[in-house]
Design an enzyme around this catalytic site. Structure first.
Site, short mmCIF file in Angstrom:
data_model
loop_
_atom_site.label_atom_id
_atom_site.label_comp_id
_atom_site.label_asym_id
_atom_site.label_seq_id
_atom_site.Cartn_x
_atom_site.Cartn_y
_atom_site.Cartn_z
N THR A 1 41.70 43.85 38.54
CA THR A 1 42.26 43.04 37.44
C THR A 1 41.22 42.54 36.44
OG1 THR A 1 42.10 40.94 38.62
CG2 THR A 1 44.12 42.21 38.94
N GLY A 2 39.95 42.90 36.65
CA GLY A 2 38.92 42.50 35.70
C GLY A 2 38.64 43.64 34.74
N ASP B 1 31.34 42.65 41.82
CA ASP B 1 30.33 43.54 42.43
C ASP B 1 28.92 42.99 42.17
OD1 ASP B 1 29.07 45.74 43.51
OD2 ASP B 1 29.97 47.21 42.16
P1 ADP Z 1 37.50 45.54 38.71
O1 ADP Z 1 36.51 46.51 38.11
O2 ADP Z 1 38.08 46.03 40.01
O3 ADP Z 1 38.53 45.10 37.73
P2 ADP Z 1 36.01 43.04 38.36
O4 ADP Z 1 34.83 42.57 39.15
O5 ADP Z 1 35.80 43.31 36.91
O6 ADP Z 1 36.59 44.31 39.16
O7 ADP Z 1 37.19 41.98 38.49
C1 ADP Z 1 38.01 41.83 39.62
C2 ADP Z 1 38.39 40.37 39.75
O8 ADP Z 1 37.32 39.67 40.37
C3 ADP Z 1 38.65 39.67 38.41
O9 ADP Z 1 39.83 38.88 38.56
C4 ADP Z 1 37.42 38.79 38.24
O10 ADP Z 1 37.71 37.61 37.52
C5 ADP Z 1 37.11 38.45 39.68
N1 ADP Z 1 35.75 37.96 39.99
C6 ADP Z 1 34.61 38.11 39.30
N2 ADP Z 1 33.60 37.48 39.94
C7 ADP Z 1 34.12 36.93 41.08
C8 ADP Z 1 33.60 36.15 42.14
N3 ADP Z 1 32.32 35.79 42.21
N4 ADP Z 1 34.46 35.75 43.13
C9 ADP Z 1 35.77 36.10 43.09
N5 ADP Z 1 36.32 36.84 42.12
C10 ADP Z 1 35.50 37.25 41.11
#
Ligand code: ADP
Length: 175
Positions: free
Chosen positions: A121-122, A37
């Site tokens: 997954t983050g 995000d």
């Molecule tokens: P959530 O709160 O839905 O878990 P996150 O942003 O914390 O969302 O993580 C969701 C996934 O997106 C994780 O696997 C993270 O590593 C990945 N992620 C973070 N930054 C990026 C990016 N710039 N491009 C693609 N995936 C990303």
């Protein structure tokens, strides 16, 4: 549409994807957060947050669409995945609903190419082996009744995420 040709798993940064729409794993406020995000808002510029402010948030499992502003993508589809609570709180169906609602918005807007992050997954802690199966299955099922989407990328930000999502793709689409 043949889902084997349509769905791909790549390792990369979602903000760089040259597709009609990228999906944001947002929170209920839609007012920005960390992880993917934060990266999407940073790359799209402040107008994205201005538009998000007009939306009034989004329920878990839902999706909302905005313009992409400075991104290569024309659209951003914001979805709110579930926070993992151990697996017995409806997380699986909420995650499937996130993917499905994004795909439905894509169909309404005649989107042909789109990129998903590994939703939930983050920071939200959803186990990637389980999340990847839900992602691929939900997309595959949607494609059975769609003839416009021809390029759906599952964009993984780490090698280990890439391994989970490509293994799910091979197992489920290879069947
Ligand atoms: P959530 O709160 O839905 O878990 P996150 O942003 O914390 O969302 O993580 C969701 C996934 O997106 C994780 O696997 C993270 O590593 C990945 N992620 C973070 N930054 C990026 C990016 N710039 N491009 C693609 N995936 C990303």
């Amino acid at each position: 549409m043949n889902s084997f040709d349509t769905i791909s798993v790549i390792e990369g940064n979602i903000v760089e994807q040259e597709v009609d729409a990228i999906v944001n794993a947002a929170n209920n406020s839609l007012l920005g957060g960390g992880g993917v995000d934060g990266a999407i808002h940073m790359a799209a510029g402040p107008q994205l947050l201005e538009e998000c402010r007009t939306l009034g948030g989004c329920p878990t499992g839902g999706a909302r669409i905005t313009r992409g502003y400075r991104l290569p993508a024309k659209w951003v589809i914001h979805t709110v995945g579930p926070v993992w609570q151990g697996g017995n709180a409806g997380e699986d169906s909420l995650l499937a609903s996130s993917y499905r609602n994004c795909l439905e918005l894509a169909a309404i807007h005649k989107i042909r190419s789109m990129a998903f992050p590994a939703i939930s997954t983050g920071a939200y802690g959803f186990p990637p082996d389980r999340a990847s199966v839900i992602a691929v299955t939900t997309i595959k099922d949607f494609l059975q009744n769609d003839d416009l989407l021809s390029d759906i990328r599952l964009v993984c930000f780490s090698r280990s995420a890439f391994c989970h999502y490509s293994s799910a793709l091979n197992r489920i689409i290879g069947e």
